[in-house]
Write an enzyme that holds these catalytic residues in place. Sequence first.
Site, mmCIF file in Angstrom:
data_model
loop_
_atom_site.group_PDB
_atom_site.id
_atom_site.type_symbol
_atom_site.label_atom_id
_atom_site.label_comp_id
_atom_site.label_asym_id
_atom_site.label_seq_id
_atom_site.Cartn_x
_atom_site.Cartn_y
_atom_site.Cartn_z
ATOM 1 N N HIS A 1 -5.131 -2.021 0.063
ATOM 2 C CA HIS A 1 -4.972 -1.333 1.359
ATOM 3 C C HIS A 1 -4.699 0.164 1.127
ATOM 4 O O HIS A 1 -5.297 1.020 1.776
ATOM 5 C CB HIS A 1 -3.825 -2.007 2.131
ATOM 6 C CG HIS A 1 -3.417 -1.329 3.395
ATOM 7 N ND1 HIS A 1 -3.459 -1.968 4.622
ATOM 8 C CD2 HIS A 1 -2.937 -0.080 3.651
ATOM 9 C CE1 HIS A 1 -3.041 -1.120 5.567
ATOM 10 N NE2 HIS A 1 -2.708 0.016 5.003
ATOM 11 N N GLU A 2 -3.798 0.457 0.177
ATOM 12 C CA GLU A 2 -3.424 1.864 -0.060
ATOM 13 C C GLU A 2 -4.574 2.648 -0.715
ATOM 14 O O GLU A 2 -4.791 3.818 -0.389
ATOM 15 C CB GLU A 2 -2.157 1.958 -0.910
ATOM 16 C CG GLU A 2 -0.913 1.331 -0.300
ATOM 17 C CD GLU A 2 -0.686 1.706 1.146
ATOM 18 O OE1 GLU A 2 -0.973 2.855 1.546
ATOM 19 O OE2 GLU A 2 -0.215 0.835 1.915
ATOM 20 N N GLY B 1 3.935 0.065 1.727
ATOM 21 C CA GLY B 1 2.968 0.876 0.997
ATOM 22 C C GLY B 1 2.666 2.120 1.806
ATOM 23 O O GLY B 1 2.780 2.111 3.044
ATOM 24 N N GLN C 1 -1.982 9.827 4.480
ATOM 25 C CA GLN C 1 -1.271 9.481 5.712
ATOM 26 C C GLN C 1 -0.308 10.572 6.159
ATOM 27 O O GLN C 1 0.207 10.531 7.275
ATOM 28 C CB GLN C 1 -0.505 8.159 5.550
ATOM 29 C CG GLN C 1 -1.422 6.957 5.373
ATOM 30 C CD GLN C 1 -0.648 5.665 5.233
ATOM 31 O OE1 GLN C 1 -0.293 5.277 4.122
ATOM 32 N NE2 GLN C 1 -0.360 5.012 6.345
ATOM 33 N N HIS D 1 -6.926 3.938 1.774
ATOM 34 C CA HIS D 1 -6.508 5.194 2.419
ATOM 35 C C HIS D 1 -7.037 6.412 1.652
ATOM 36 O O HIS D 1 -7.390 7.422 2.258
ATOM 37 C CB HIS D 1 -4.981 5.297 2.475
ATOM 38 C CG HIS D 1 -4.355 4.566 3.624
ATOM 39 N ND1 HIS D 1 -4.623 4.892 4.937
ATOM 40 C CD2 HIS D 1 -3.464 3.551 3.665
ATOM 41 C CE1 HIS D 1 -3.916 4.082 5.735
ATOM 42 N NE2 HIS D 1 -3.207 3.259 4.987
ATOM 43 N N CYS E 1 0.034 -1.129 9.262
ATOM 44 C CA CYS E 1 -0.120 0.180 8.633
ATOM 45 C C CYS E 1 0.703 1.187 9.426
ATOM 46 O O CYS E 1 0.669 1.172 10.667
ATOM 47 C CB CYS E 1 -1.593 0.570 8.641
ATOM 48 S SG CYS E 1 -1.916 2.173 7.893
ATOM 49 N N LEU E 2 1.424 2.057 8.725
ATOM 50 C CA LEU E 2 2.234 3.058 9.428
ATOM 51 C C LEU E 2 1.364 4.008 10.240
ATOM 52 O O LEU E 2 1.849 4.631 11.184
ATOM 53 C CB LEU E 2 3.096 3.848 8.422
ATOM 54 C CG LEU E 2 4.149 3.018 7.661
ATOM 55 C CD1 LEU E 2 4.903 3.897 6.686
ATOM 56 C CD2 LEU E 2 5.110 2.325 8.618
HETATM 57 NI NI NI Z 1 -1.856 1.803 5.670
#
Ligand code: NI
Length: 170
Positions: A137-138, A46, A51, A141, A95-96
């Site tokens: 989660h996304e 995701g 991000q 963000h 998470c990236l």
């Molecule tokens: Ni993330």
Amino acid sequence: MALLNVLTAPDPRLQAKALPVEKVDSSIRKLLDDLLETMYDKNGVGFASPQVGIQKRVLVVDLGERDGIQYKPLLMANPEIQWASPITQVTKEGCLSVPNYYVDIVRSLEIKVTYIDENNQHQVLNPKGLLADCIQHEIDHLNGILFIDHLSHLKRKLILSKLIREKQKR
Ligand code: NI
């Protein structure tokens, strides 16, 4: 398509509230494609527009093949959680933007989410389990929230101080 630069915490751009898009036109479609390509490149499941420092309410999710189920990539603009089950699940999340940390996070097991797809069509989805976790989660963000913000103050501080040290090494 193009690979985008992924921001890592701590970064004030990851704490901003993203703005809705008016419609999914060719520029938003390109953003969705670039997000997807960047996510695949980093082996993520995701990825959300903030991000990469673009404050638009746009995200992508692709769980690939899991437990015998072949998931399709989901491209979402202006996603809104309309309902979230009181029943929760615990998922080990990463998470990236918080590289190399994987932590158990509690979220709703099932949600109802509305969004605009890559063809500018309104959609409704009722995901459960891992897909529901990933979408929550996304969407976080888009509201400037990272998964570590769901942890206790102490645990979050510990992870953030390690991330700062790693950034200073670079
Ligand atoms: Ni993330």
